[in-house]
Design an enzyme around this catalytic site. Structure first.
Site, PDB file in Angstrom:
ATOM      1  N   ARG A 125       0.848  -1.205   0.000  1.00 47.62           N
ATOM      2  CA  ARG A 125       0.000   0.000   0.000  1.00 47.62           C
ATOM      3  C   ARG A 125       0.872   1.240   0.000  1.00 47.62           C
ATOM      4  NH1 ARG A 125       1.676   3.419   4.293  1.00 47.62           N
ATOM      5  NH2 ARG A 125       1.181   2.568   6.343  1.00 47.62           N
ATOM      6  N   GLU A 224      -6.790   8.031   7.429  1.00 46.96           N
ATOM      7  CA  GLU A 224      -5.627   8.770   7.953  1.00 46.96           C
ATOM      8  C   GLU A 224      -5.054   9.693   6.885  1.00 46.96           C
ATOM      9  OE1 GLU A 224      -2.720   6.563  10.173  1.00 46.96           O
ATOM     10  OE2 GLU A 224      -1.076   7.742   9.332  1.00 46.96           O
ATOM     11  N   ARG A 228      -5.293   5.900   0.443  1.00 46.68           N
ATOM     12  CA  ARG A 228      -4.389   4.770   0.605  1.00 46.68           C
ATOM     13  C   ARG A 228      -4.668   3.876  -0.595  1.00 46.68           C
ATOM     14  NH1 ARG A 228      -2.382   3.740   6.027  1.00 46.68           N
ATOM     15  NH2 ARG A 228      -1.523   5.764   6.602  1.00 46.68           N
ATOM     16  N   CYS A 270       1.155  11.272   8.702  1.00 43.99           N
ATOM     17  CA  CYS A 270       2.084  10.760   9.712  1.00 43.99           C
ATOM     18  C   CYS A 270       3.497  10.756   9.140  1.00 43.99           C
ATOM     19  CB  CYS A 270       1.678   9.340  10.112  1.00 43.99           C
ATOM     20  SG  CYS A 270       2.731   8.609  11.380  1.00 43.99           S
ATOM     21  N   THR A 272       5.810   8.865   9.558  1.00 37.67           N
ATOM     22  CA  THR A 272       6.317   7.523   9.235  1.00 37.67           C
ATOM     23  C   THR A 272       5.992   7.124   7.801  1.00 37.67           C
ATOM     24  OG1 THR A 272       4.295   6.381   9.924  1.00 37.67           O
ATOM     25  CG2 THR A 272       5.976   6.751  11.616  1.00 37.67           C
ATOM     26  N   ARG A 279       4.110   0.708   2.361  1.00 36.26           N
ATOM     27  CA  ARG A 279       4.287  -0.374   3.323  1.00 36.26           C
ATOM     28  C   ARG A 279       3.941  -1.673   2.604  1.00 36.26           C
ATOM     29  NH1 ARG A 279       2.406  -3.397   7.967  1.00 36.26           N
ATOM     30  NH2 ARG A 279       0.184  -3.079   7.550  1.00 36.26           N
ATOM     31  N   ARG A 308       3.759  -6.316  13.057  1.00 32.34           N
ATOM     32  CA  ARG A 308       2.468  -5.858  13.589  1.00 32.34           C
ATOM     33  C   ARG A 308       1.585  -7.074  13.830  1.00 32.34           C
ATOM     34  NH1 ARG A 308       0.741  -0.443  10.004  1.00 32.34           N
ATOM     35  NH2 ARG A 308       2.651   0.715  10.457  1.00 32.34           N
ATOM     36  N   GLU A 313      -1.855  -2.257  12.716  1.00 34.55           N
ATOM     37  CA  GLU A 313      -1.130  -1.561  13.763  1.00 34.55           C
ATOM     38  C   GLU A 313      -1.904  -1.569  15.087  1.00 34.55           C
ATOM     39  OE1 GLU A 313      -0.379   2.514  12.803  1.00 34.55           O
ATOM     40  OE2 GLU A 313       1.612   2.238  13.631  1.00 34.55           O
TER      41      GLU A 313
HETATM   42  P1  ADP Z   1      -1.697   0.310   6.980  1.00 30.86           P
HETATM   43  O1  ADP Z   1      -1.165  -0.918   6.388  1.00 30.86           O
HETATM   44  O2  ADP Z   1      -2.561   1.002   6.009  1.00 30.86           O
HETATM   45  O3  ADP Z   1      -0.612   1.138   7.561  1.00 30.86           O
HETATM   46  P2  ADP Z   1      -2.826  -1.214   9.230  1.00 30.86           P
HETATM   47  O4  ADP Z   1      -1.547  -1.676   9.824  1.00 30.86           O
HETATM   48  O5  ADP Z   1      -3.875  -0.742  10.178  1.00 30.86           O
HETATM   49  O6  ADP Z   1      -2.645   0.010   8.234  1.00 30.86           O
HETATM   50  O7  ADP Z   1      -3.408  -2.373   8.344  1.00 30.86           O
HETATM   51  C1  ADP Z   1      -4.570  -2.156   7.620  1.00 30.86           C
HETATM   52  C2  ADP Z   1      -5.275  -3.445   7.262  1.00 30.86           C
HETATM   53  O8  ADP Z   1      -4.494  -4.173   6.331  1.00 30.86           O
HETATM   54  C3  ADP Z   1      -5.506  -4.381   8.446  1.00 30.86           C
HETATM   55  O9  ADP Z   1      -6.788  -4.967   8.316  1.00 30.86           O
HETATM   56  C4  ADP Z   1      -4.457  -5.428   8.244  1.00 30.86           C
HETATM   57  O10 ADP Z   1      -4.835  -6.676   8.791  1.00 30.86           O
HETATM   58  C5  ADP Z   1      -4.400  -5.506   6.743  1.00 30.86           C
HETATM   59  N1  ADP Z   1      -3.166  -6.098   6.234  1.00 30.86           N
HETATM   60  C6  ADP Z   1      -1.905  -5.651   6.372  1.00 30.86           C
HETATM   61  N2  ADP Z   1      -1.021  -6.454   5.767  1.00 30.86           N
HETATM   62  C7  ADP Z   1      -1.741  -7.453   5.210  1.00 30.86           C
HETATM   63  C8  ADP Z   1      -1.430  -8.621   4.445  1.00 30.86           C
HETATM   64  N3  ADP Z   1      -0.163  -8.905   4.090  1.00 30.86           N
HETATM   65  N4  ADP Z   1      -2.444  -9.423   4.050  1.00 30.86           N
HETATM   66  C9  ADP Z   1      -3.723  -9.136   4.383  1.00 30.86           C
HETATM   67  N5  ADP Z   1      -4.087  -8.064   5.090  1.00 30.86           N
HETATM   68  C10 ADP Z   1      -3.117  -7.228   5.507  1.00 30.86           C
HETATM   69  C1  CIR Z   2       1.798   6.078  17.229  1.00 30.22           C
HETATM   70  O1  CIR Z   2       2.594   6.980  17.421  1.00 30.22           O
HETATM   71  O2  CIR Z   2       1.842   4.987  17.807  1.00 30.22           O
HETATM   72  C2  CIR Z   2       0.680   6.325  16.241  1.00 30.22           C
HETATM   73  N1  CIR Z   2       0.551   7.742  16.048  1.00 30.22           N
HETATM   74  C3  CIR Z   2       0.965   5.623  14.904  1.00 30.22           C
HETATM   75  C4  CIR Z   2       2.343   5.836  14.350  1.00 30.22           C
HETATM   76  C5  CIR Z   2       2.611   5.087  13.062  1.00 30.22           C
HETATM   77  N2  CIR Z   2       3.407   3.950  13.341  1.00 30.22           N
HETATM   78  C6  CIR Z   2       4.232   3.296  12.532  1.00 30.22           C
HETATM   79  O3  CIR Z   2       5.078   2.546  13.017  1.00 30.22           O
HETATM   80  N3  CIR Z   2       4.134   3.440  11.225  1.00 30.22           N
END
Ligand code: ADP
Ligand code: CIR
Length: 356
Positions: A125, A224, A228, A270, A272, A279, A308, A313
């Site tokens: 993503r 956010e 995305r 953010c 990050t 990511r 994660r 997250e």
């Molecule tokens: P982001 O990836 O956008 O930073 P999150 O960590 O909250 O945000 O993940 C968003 C969603 O993507 C969650 O439902 C997570 O389970 C899903 N997700 C992340 N990586 C994978 C993957 N490799 N396969 C399936 N779902 C995933």
């Molecule tokens: C935090 O500081 O925990 C939240 N604001 C999310 C930060 C994003 N974390 C990351 O590792 N990408």
């Protein structure tokens, strides 16, 4: 020029943070000297230091704790953002610059687990902001509505494998919403880090999700980040996922203008997520390494990866499924970011196999 009430709140926030045992990068780098030097600054949007730090102050368990209320904040509050960025993105210093966009040869990503032993699914993503809109805390309700309309229109022009439907969050049944979240397609609701950062105002107005017909290409709107852009599928074929990702990002990028800074690359809410915004992750089962989670974290760190939980997250692992992704998104090209994840995951699988 700072209102006395804001200054008072800022002093209280700094006091709370500095006497806390928060492990956030915000606490580490908001020293008394840095605070003093930037406390009175404001961006042309009217954003203050309080807007940058309020999430990390309200949530002392933040890992980062800092957000950019508008794209100027990265510059105006650079004394705070720079060291946070440097540590998170593994040594991107204030004198470094993001290289030009380069997705590389999309044929060079592999199937990381052809036998399907370890990897449940793969996802890549990126976060994007639209240059002509402010970021979350500075957006009006009308901005949310207009941005959604504009993105919806661009998404409507996608064809072939990428073609699909936009589902607004407003009016979506709770059952549909929950299923989309449980299936890992949709963002969660009620994130306290985002709420404290004033990123959830007017919710669910302007928020929504686009899914292609095969549910392998997804776009989140106004969560956010403004956007995305996501490619995902079951199994470990990063090659297919990456190709679809690049196609989607390029097609949307030809219709929309993304906010980009010469030094910091794509700008997101953010710090990050700046740079490439990418990511790249796998949902992976590595029971031997994960028998002791601290071992898994240490192995991941060795390859610049981040662990994660299954729900994303701030969640924990379910049924031994971990989300492992590249940590840094800034200071290297799009291609190199995804390669860093590919190479690291291959090493992790090797280490898992070699454990008896
Ligand atoms: P982001 O990836 O956008 O930073 P999150 O960590 O909250 O945000 O993940 C968003 C969603 O993507 C969650 O439902 C997570 O389970 C899903 N997700 C992340 N990586 C994978 C993957 N490799 N396969 C399936 N779902 C995933
Ligand atoms: C935090 O500081 O925990 C939240 N604001 C999310 C930060 C994003 N974390 C990351 O590792 N990408």
């Amino acid at each position: 020029k700072l209102e006395p009430s804001v200054l008072k709140e800022l002093n209280e926030a700094f006091e709370k943070l500095s006497t806390s045992d928060s492990k956030s990068l915000l606490k580490k780098y908001l020293t008394a000297d840095v605070f003093k030097s930037i406390v009175n600054k404001k961006t042309s949007f009217g954003s203050t230091l309080l807007d940058c730090i309020q999430s990390g102050v309200a949530n002392l368990d933040s890992s980062v704790g800092l957000y950019a209320p508008d794209t100027e904040a990265y510059n105006v509050f650079a004394e705070l953002f720079n060291p946070v960025i440097e540590e998170y993105h593994l040594n991107f210093t204030k004198d470094d610059s993001q290289p030009p966009v380069n997705f590389g040869n999309t044929n060079c990503m592999a199937d990381l687990d052809p036998k399907g032993t370890f990897i449940v699914s793969t996802r890549v993503r990126c976060g994007r902001s639209l240059a002509k809109y402010p970021l979350n805390p500075c957006m009006t309700e009308e901005h949310y509505i207009k941005l959604e309309e504009e993105v919806k229109c661009a998404l409507g022009n996608l064809t072939g494998e990428l073609g699909g439907d936009y589902l607004p969050l407003k009016g979506m049944s709770k059952i549909t919403q929950k299923k989309l979240i449980d299936d890992h397609f949709l963002f969660a609701e009620g994130d306290r880090f985002l709420q404290a950062a004033k990123a959830s105002r007017f919710w669910p107005t302007g928020r929504g999700i686009f899914l292609n017909d095969a549910k392998t290409f997804v776009v989140w709107v106004n969560e956010e980040d403004h956007m995305r852009i996501i490619s995902l599928q079951k199994g470990g074929d990063l090659g297919q996922v990456y190709k679809r990702f690049v196609k989607g990002v390029e097609e949307l990028g030809s219709q929309l203008t993304f906010a980009r800074d010469e030094r910091l690359g794509y700008l997101t809410f953010c710090p990050t997520n700046i740079g490439t915004g990418i990511r790249a992750s796998v949902h992976i089962k590595v029971p031997k390494l994960a028998a002791d989670e601290s071992v898994l974290h240490a192995v991941a760190k060795k390859y610049n990866l981040q662990v994660r939980g299954t729900g994303g997250e701030h969640t924990s692992a379910q049924d031994g499924v971990y989300d492992i992704s590249n940590k840094r998104r800034l200071g290297l090209s799009e291609y190199d970011v995804v390669r860093e994840m590919q190479d690291g995951i291959m090493e992790i699988i090797k280490e898992e196999k070699s454990k008896s």
